[in-house]
Design a protein around this motif. Structure first.
Motif, PDB file in Angstrom:
ATOM      1  N   ILE A 158       7.011  -4.922  -3.108  1.00 48.83           N
ATOM      2  CA  ILE A 158       5.945  -5.346  -2.189  1.00 48.83           C
ATOM      3  C   ILE A 158       6.137  -6.811  -1.816  1.00 48.83           C
ATOM      4  N   ALA A 159       6.394  -7.658  -2.806  1.00 51.63           N
ATOM      5  CA  ALA A 159       6.596  -9.091  -2.533  1.00 51.63           C
ATOM      6  C   ALA A 159       7.812  -9.309  -1.635  1.00 51.63           C
ATOM      7  N   GLU A 160       8.867  -8.562  -1.866  1.00 48.13           N
ATOM      8  CA  GLU A 160      10.068  -8.703  -1.035  1.00 48.13           C
ATOM      9  C   GLU A 160       9.801  -8.272   0.401  1.00 48.13           C
ATOM     10  N   ARG A 161       8.964  -7.264   0.597  1.00 45.91           N
ATOM     11  CA  ARG A 161       8.623  -6.849   1.969  1.00 45.91           C
ATOM     12  C   ARG A 161       7.823  -7.945   2.672  1.00 45.91           C
ATOM     13  N   ILE A 162       6.907  -8.567   1.957  1.00 48.26           N
ATOM     14  CA  ILE A 162       6.136  -9.682   2.526  1.00 48.26           C
ATOM     15  C   ILE A 162       7.093 -10.791   2.949  1.00 48.26           C
ATOM     16  N   ARG A 163       8.057 -11.102   2.107  1.00 48.12           N
ATOM     17  CA  ARG A 163       9.044 -12.145   2.426  1.00 48.12           C
ATOM     18  C   ARG A 163       9.906 -11.743   3.619  1.00 48.12           C
ATOM     19  N   ALA A 164      10.288 -10.475   3.696  1.00 48.64           N
ATOM     20  CA  ALA A 164      11.099 -10.010   4.825  1.00 48.64           C
ATOM     21  C   ALA A 164      10.342 -10.144   6.144  1.00 48.64           C
ATOM     22  N   GLU A 204       4.881 -11.958  15.657  1.00 46.09           N
ATOM     23  CA  GLU A 204       4.454 -12.749  14.503  1.00 46.09           C
ATOM     24  C   GLU A 204       3.023 -12.433  14.086  1.00 46.09           C
ATOM     25  N   LYS A 205       2.131 -12.284  15.046  1.00 45.15           N
ATOM     26  CA  LYS A 205       0.727 -12.001  14.706  1.00 45.15           C
ATOM     27  C   LYS A 205       0.610 -10.668  13.959  1.00 45.15           C
ATOM     28  N   ASP A 206       1.408  -9.691  14.340  1.00 45.68           N
ATOM     29  CA  ASP A 206       1.392  -8.400  13.652  1.00 45.68           C
ATOM     30  C   ASP A 206       2.043  -8.506  12.278  1.00 45.68           C
ATOM     31  N   ARG A 207       3.139  -9.244  12.198  1.00 41.22           N
ATOM     32  CA  ARG A 207       3.785  -9.460  10.905  1.00 41.22           C
ATOM     33  C   ARG A 207       2.823 -10.158   9.942  1.00 41.22           C
ATOM     34  N   ARG A 208       2.077 -11.109  10.472  1.00 46.92           N
ATOM     35  CA  ARG A 208       1.106 -11.828   9.638  1.00 46.92           C
ATOM     36  C   ARG A 208       0.023 -10.884   9.126  1.00 46.92           C
ATOM     37  N   ARG A 209      -0.520 -10.051  10.003  1.00 50.49           N
ATOM     38  CA  ARG A 209      -1.571  -9.106   9.592  1.00 50.49           C
ATOM     39  C   ARG A 209      -1.046  -8.116   8.555  1.00 50.49           C
ATOM     40  N   ILE A 210       0.171  -7.650   8.743  1.00 48.58           N
ATOM     41  CA  ILE A 210       0.777  -6.726   7.776  1.00 48.58           C
ATOM     42  C   ILE A 210       0.990  -7.438   6.444  1.00 48.58           C
ATOM     43  N   ALA A 211       1.510  -8.653   6.495  1.00 46.71           N
ATOM     44  CA  ALA A 211       1.741  -9.425   5.264  1.00 46.71           C
ATOM     45  C   ALA A 211       0.428  -9.678   4.532  1.00 46.71           C
ATOM     46  N   GLU A 212      -0.644  -9.923   5.261  1.00 47.65           N
ATOM     47  CA  GLU A 212      -1.949 -10.123   4.621  1.00 47.65           C
ATOM     48  C   GLU A 212      -2.402  -8.847   3.900  1.00 47.65           C
ATOM     49  N   GLY A 213      -2.221  -7.697   4.554  1.00 46.55           N
ATOM     50  CA  GLY A 213      -2.563  -6.429   3.919  1.00 46.55           C
ATOM     51  C   GLY A 213      -1.696  -6.146   2.708  1.00 46.55           C
ATOM     52  N   LEU A 214      -0.395  -6.408   2.846  1.00 48.90           N
ATOM     53  CA  LEU A 214       0.518  -6.195   1.724  1.00 48.90           C
ATOM     54  C   LEU A 214       0.224  -7.165   0.580  1.00 48.90           C
ATOM     55  N   SER A 215      -0.274  -8.345   0.903  1.00 46.90           N
ATOM     56  CA  SER A 215      -0.652  -9.297  -0.142  1.00 46.90           C
ATOM     57  C   SER A 215      -1.809  -8.748  -0.978  1.00 46.90           C
ATOM     58  N   LYS A 216      -2.738  -8.056  -0.342  1.00 42.20           N
ATOM     59  CA  LYS A 216      -3.830  -7.414  -1.079  1.00 42.20           C
ATOM     60  C   LYS A 216      -3.286  -6.282  -1.951  1.00 42.20           C
ATOM     61  N   LEU A 217      -2.325  -5.537  -1.406  1.00 42.35           N
ATOM     62  CA  LEU A 217      -1.692  -4.480  -2.182  1.00 42.35           C
ATOM     63  C   LEU A 217      -0.943  -5.066  -3.382  1.00 42.35           C
ATOM     64  N   LEU A 218      -0.274  -6.168  -3.173  1.00 47.86           N
ATOM     65  CA  LEU A 218       0.436  -6.845  -4.260  1.00 47.86           C
ATOM     66  C   LEU A 218      -0.545  -7.308  -5.335  1.00 47.86           C
ATOM     67  N   ALA A 219      -1.646  -7.888  -4.911  1.00 49.22           N
ATOM     68  CA  ALA A 219      -2.656  -8.365  -5.870  1.00 49.22           C
ATOM     69  C   ALA A 219      -3.248  -7.202  -6.663  1.00 49.22           C
ATOM     70  N   ASP A 220      -3.568  -6.120  -5.989  1.00 51.55           N
ATOM     71  CA  ASP A 220      -4.082  -4.937  -6.687  1.00 51.55           C
ATOM     72  C   ASP A 220      -3.046  -4.404  -7.676  1.00 51.55           C
ATOM     73  N   SER A 221      -1.809  -4.335  -7.237  1.00 52.98           N
ATOM     74  CA  SER A 221      -0.745  -3.785  -8.073  1.00 52.98           C
ATOM     75  C   SER A 221      -0.501  -4.652  -9.295  1.00 52.98           C
ATOM     76  N   TYR A 222      -0.513  -5.957  -9.109  1.00 51.81           N
ATOM     77  CA  TYR A 222      -0.277  -6.851 -10.239  1.00 51.81           C
ATOM     78  C   TYR A 222      -1.451  -6.808 -11.216  1.00 51.81           C
ATOM     79  N   THR A 223      -2.644  -6.738 -10.690  1.00 50.13           N
ATOM     80  CA  THR A 223      -3.822  -6.656 -11.544  1.00 50.13           C
ATOM     81  C   THR A 223      -3.807  -5.363 -12.361  1.00 50.13           C
ATOM     82  N   LEU A 224      -3.456  -4.254 -11.705  1.00 51.46           N
ATOM     83  CA  LEU A 224      -3.373  -2.989 -12.433  1.00 51.46           C
ATOM     84  C   LEU A 224      -2.226  -3.019 -13.440  1.00 51.46           C
TER      85      LEU A 224
END
Length: 156
Positions: A67-73, A10-30
């Motif tokens: 990206i959002a679906e991967r975070i949810r997975a 879970e701790k690793d999934r959380r860290r990955i999801a946090e990183g992917l959330s930044k990627l999602l934010a960058d992607s949506y902003t772009l």
């Protein structure tokens, strides 16, 4: 609710999801910037840029969903508000309507920012053995490196 047991702690999934959330934010902003520029570009390269920007924002619209679906997975909520995206994104909002050359420069910076964000998540993904996230990151980096190259070519 049943505990997620996909072979990643879970701790690793959380860290990955946090990183992917930044990627999602960058992607949506772009995505939003590119769509804005598609609507507002003018000048001698209008048609070329209008069509290129449309291709790029369409690709980004599909990417944010993946990206959002991967975070949810991974078991975490995906950010989905402008407030969250502003907080998480390394890409800053552009006010007003820049000229066509400045639009290209801004989009190059955004494409490259997404590559850097994706690359920054890799150590966590590799450490956790999260191949699906690694694949997603690799695809995103390839897409954005190519888009940046194509935009840079317009300035040569």
């Amino acid at each position: 609710m049943k505990t997620i047991n996909i072979g990643i702690e879970e701790k690793d999934r959380r860290r990955i999801a946090e990183g992917l959330s930044k990627l999602l934010a960058d992607s949506y902003t772009l995505y939003l910037q590119t769509h804005n520029f598609h609507w507002n570009v003018k000048g001698p390269m209008f048609r070329t840029l209008h069509l290129m920007f449309e291709e790029q924002y369409t690709e980004l619209a599909q990417a944010v969903d993946l990206i959002a679906e991967r975070i949810r997975a991974l078991g975490f909520p995906a950010p989905g508000t402008y407030a969250e995206f502003i907080e998480l994104s390394s890409i800053k909002e552009v006010r007003g309507v820049p000229d066509a050359q400045k639009m290209i420069e801004i989009l190059i910076d955004g494409q490259e920012a997404i590559v850097r964000t994706a690359r920054s998540v890799f150590p966590t993904v590799d450490e956790a053995g999260d191949e699906p996230s690694a694949d997603l990151l690799t695809q995103r980096m390839q897409t954005h490196e190519k888009a940046a190259w194509m935009l840079r070519s317009l300035l040569a």
